[in-house]
Design a protein around this motif. Structure first.
Motif, PDB file in Angstrom:
ATOM      1  N   ALA A  94       4.993 -13.687   4.667  1.00  8.12           N
ATOM      2  CA  ALA A  94       4.212 -14.444   3.697  1.00  8.12           C
ATOM      3  C   ALA A  94       2.938 -13.722   3.322  1.00  8.12           C
ATOM      4  N   ALA A  95       2.533 -12.778   4.118  1.00  5.51           N
ATOM      5  CA  ALA A  95       1.257 -12.108   3.891  1.00  5.51           C
ATOM      6  C   ALA A  95       1.302 -11.197   2.680  1.00  5.51           C
ATOM      7  N   ALA A  96       0.246 -11.244   1.916  1.00  6.43           N
ATOM      8  CA  ALA A  96      -0.016 -10.208   0.941  1.00  6.43           C
ATOM      9  C   ALA A  96      -0.938  -9.273   1.715  1.00  6.43           C
ATOM     10  N   GLU A  97      -0.371  -8.199   2.276  1.00  4.16           N
ATOM     11  CA  GLU A  97      -1.089  -7.368   3.234  1.00  4.16           C
ATOM     12  C   GLU A  97      -2.395  -6.818   2.694  1.00  4.16           C
ATOM     13  N   ASP A  98      -2.475  -6.628   1.422  1.00  6.06           N
ATOM     14  CA  ASP A  98      -3.708  -6.114   0.858  1.00  6.06           C
ATOM     15  C   ASP A  98      -3.987  -6.808  -0.465  1.00  6.06           C
ATOM     16  N   ARG A  99      -5.155  -6.539  -0.988  1.00  6.06           N
ATOM     17  CA  ARG A  99      -5.549  -7.197  -2.242  1.00  6.06           C
ATOM     18  C   ARG A  99      -4.628  -6.830  -3.391  1.00  6.06           C
ATOM     19  N   ARG A 100      -4.101  -5.612  -3.375  1.00  2.00           N
ATOM     20  CA  ARG A 100      -3.210  -5.185  -4.449  1.00  2.00           C
ATOM     21  C   ARG A 100      -1.936  -6.030  -4.446  1.00  2.00           C
ATOM     22  N   SER A 101      -1.396  -6.325  -3.259  1.00  6.60           N
ATOM     23  CA  SER A 101      -0.191  -7.161  -3.169  1.00  6.60           C
ATOM     24  C   SER A 101      -0.472  -8.568  -3.660  1.00  6.60           C
ATOM     25  N   LEU A 102      -1.612  -9.127  -3.270  1.00  7.35           N
ATOM     26  CA  LEU A 102      -1.975 -10.467  -3.720  1.00  7.35           C
ATOM     27  C   LEU A 102      -2.211 -10.466  -5.226  1.00  7.35           C
ATOM     28  N   ALA A 103      -2.817  -9.400  -5.737  1.00  4.85           N
ATOM     29  CA  ALA A 103      -3.052  -9.305  -7.181  1.00  4.85           C
ATOM     30  C   ALA A 103      -1.733  -9.306  -7.951  1.00  4.85           C
ATOM     31  N   ALA A 104      -0.746  -8.560  -7.460  1.00  5.00           N
ATOM     32  CA  ALA A 104       0.559  -8.529  -8.136  1.00  5.00           C
ATOM     33  C   ALA A 104       1.224  -9.892  -8.067  1.00  5.00           C
ATOM     34  N   LEU A 105       1.172 -10.523  -6.903  1.00  2.50           N
ATOM     35  CA  LEU A 105       1.791 -11.841  -6.726  1.00  2.50           C
ATOM     36  C   LEU A 105       1.106 -12.899  -7.595  1.00  2.50           C
ATOM     37  N   CYS A 106      -0.188 -12.739  -7.818  1.00  3.85           N
ATOM     38  CA  CYS A 106      -0.959 -13.699  -8.613  1.00  3.85           C
ATOM     39  C   CYS A 106      -1.039 -13.313 -10.088  1.00  3.85           C
ATOM     40  N   SER A 107      -0.463 -12.193 -10.465  1.00  4.75           N
ATOM     41  CA  SER A 107      -0.547 -11.731 -11.856  1.00  4.75           C
ATOM     42  C   SER A 107       0.146 -12.725 -12.788  1.00  4.75           C
ATOM     43  N   PRO A 108      -0.306 -12.799 -14.039  1.00  2.26           N
ATOM     44  CA  PRO A 108       0.361 -13.688 -15.003  1.00  2.26           C
ATOM     45  C   PRO A 108       1.843 -13.353 -15.176  1.00  2.26           C
ATOM     46  N   ALA A 109       2.199 -12.073 -15.129  1.00  2.00           N
ATOM     47  CA  ALA A 109       3.612 -11.700 -15.284  1.00  2.00           C
ATOM     48  C   ALA A 109       4.454 -12.309 -14.178  1.00  2.00           C
ATOM     49  N   CYS A 110       3.940 -12.302 -12.953  1.00  2.00           N
ATOM     50  CA  CYS A 110       4.680 -12.874 -11.826  1.00  2.00           C
ATOM     51  C   CYS A 110       4.614 -14.398 -11.862  1.00  2.00           C
ATOM     52  N   GLN A 111       3.427 -14.955 -11.978  1.00  2.00           N
ATOM     53  CA  GLN A 111       3.239 -16.406 -11.932  1.00  2.00           C
ATOM     54  C   GLN A 111       3.964 -17.123 -13.060  1.00  2.00           C
ATOM     55  N   ASP A 112       3.950 -16.539 -14.257  1.00  2.00           N
ATOM     56  CA  ASP A 112       4.529 -17.205 -15.422  1.00  2.00           C
ATOM     57  C   ASP A 112       6.002 -16.877 -15.657  1.00  2.00           C
ATOM     58  N   GLY A 113       6.464 -15.728 -15.131  1.00  2.00           N
ATOM     59  CA  GLY A 113       7.818 -15.308 -15.452  1.00  2.00           C
ATOM     60  C   GLY A 113       8.784 -15.230 -14.295  1.00  2.00           C
ATOM     61  N   CYS A 114       8.309 -15.470 -13.072  1.00  2.00           N
ATOM     62  CA  CYS A 114       9.167 -15.265 -11.903  1.00  2.00           C
ATOM     63  C   CYS A 114       9.088 -16.460 -10.957  1.00  2.00           C
ATOM     64  N   PRO A 115       9.626 -17.610 -11.367  1.00  2.00           N
ATOM     65  CA  PRO A 115       9.474 -18.818 -10.557  1.00  2.00           C
ATOM     66  C   PRO A 115      10.110 -18.728  -9.179  1.00  2.00           C
ATOM     67  N   ASN A 116      11.148 -17.928  -9.018  1.00  2.00           N
ATOM     68  CA  ASN A 116      11.805 -17.806  -7.726  1.00  2.00           C
ATOM     69  C   ASN A 116      10.886 -17.135  -6.710  1.00  2.00           C
TER      70      ASN A 116
END
Length: 175
Positions: A94-116
Motif C-alpha cells: 500500500a505504500a507509496a515508497e516515495d513522493r514520486r510514487s504518491l504523486a503518480a498515484l494522485c495524478s489527475p491521469a490516474c485518479q480520473d482515468g484509472c478507477p481500478n
C-alpha cells in the motif's frame, strides 16, 4: 516497443477468451503479463504468484474489488499513469515508497482515468487506517512541500497511536 506489442496481443487474447467463455474473467486463466490489477468476474482481485517450480501464475485473491470493476483488466496506460508495477508479486504494498510514487498515484491521469488502481490503493490505505484521498489532497495542497511529506507516514507505514499526557495520581486523602 516490442513488449508493448506483446502486451497488446496478450490483452487482446485475454479479452477474446473472456468473450468466448460467456464474459467470465477467471484470474487463473489470465496470462501472467496481464494478471496484476485485474478483477475477476466474481469481483475478486487477481494476484501474480510464483509456483514452487519458479514459474509465474495468476491466482484469485481474497481481496474484493469494487463491484463496478468486476471483469476488469487494467490497461497498460493506467499502469504507467499511476506509477504501479504489473510485475509485482501478490497484492501491491500500500505504500507509496516515495513522493514520486504518491504523486503518480494522485495524478489527475490516474485518479480520473484509472478507477481500478485507485480503488485498490484506497482499499489498501484504508486497511492501514489511512485515506488515499486525504493523502492526495495533502500532497496537492502542499505543492511538493518536503516538510509536509516528511511528517506524514507513507501509505502502508505503521501509524503511531496518539499518546496521552501522563495523568497524575490522585493525592492521598488526609483525615
Amino acid at each position: 516497443m516490442a513488449s508493448s506489442a506483446v502486451f497488446a496481443i496478450l490483452l487482446f487474447v485475454a479479452v477474446a477468451a473472456q468473450s468466448a467463455i460467456g464474459g467470465q474473467l477467471v484470474c487463473e486463466e489470465l496470462p501472467a503479463d496481464v494478471c496484476a490489477f485485474a478483477v475477476s468476474s466474481g469481483g475478486m482481485r487477481c494476484v501474480l504468484e510464483r509456483t514452487p517450480e519458479d514459474a509465474l501464475r495468476c491466482q484469485t485473491s481474497a481481496v474484493a474489488g469494487a463491484r463496478a470493476l468486476a471483469g476488469w483488466v487494467e490497461t497498460d496506460a493506467c499502469v504507467r499513469a499511476c506509477g504501479v508495477d504489473r510485475a509485482a508479486l501478490g497484492l501491491p504494498v500500500a505504500a507509496a515508497e516515495d513522493r514520486r510514487s504518491l504523486a503518480a498515484l494522485c495524478s489527475p491521469a490516474c485518479q480520473d482515468g484509472c478507477p481500478n488502481v485507485v480503488d485498490l490503493y484506497a482499499t489498501l490505505a484504508a486497511a492501514e487506517g489511512m485515506s488515499l484521498p486525504a493523502l492526495c489532497g495533502a500532497q496537492k495542497n502542499a505543492g511538493g512541500n518536503r516538510r509536509m511529506m516528511a511528517g506524514m507516514a507513507p501509505l502502508g507505514a505503521p501509524v503511531a497511536a496518539p499518546v496521552a499526557a501522563p495523568v497524575a495520581a490522585p493525592a492521598p486523602c488526609e483525615d
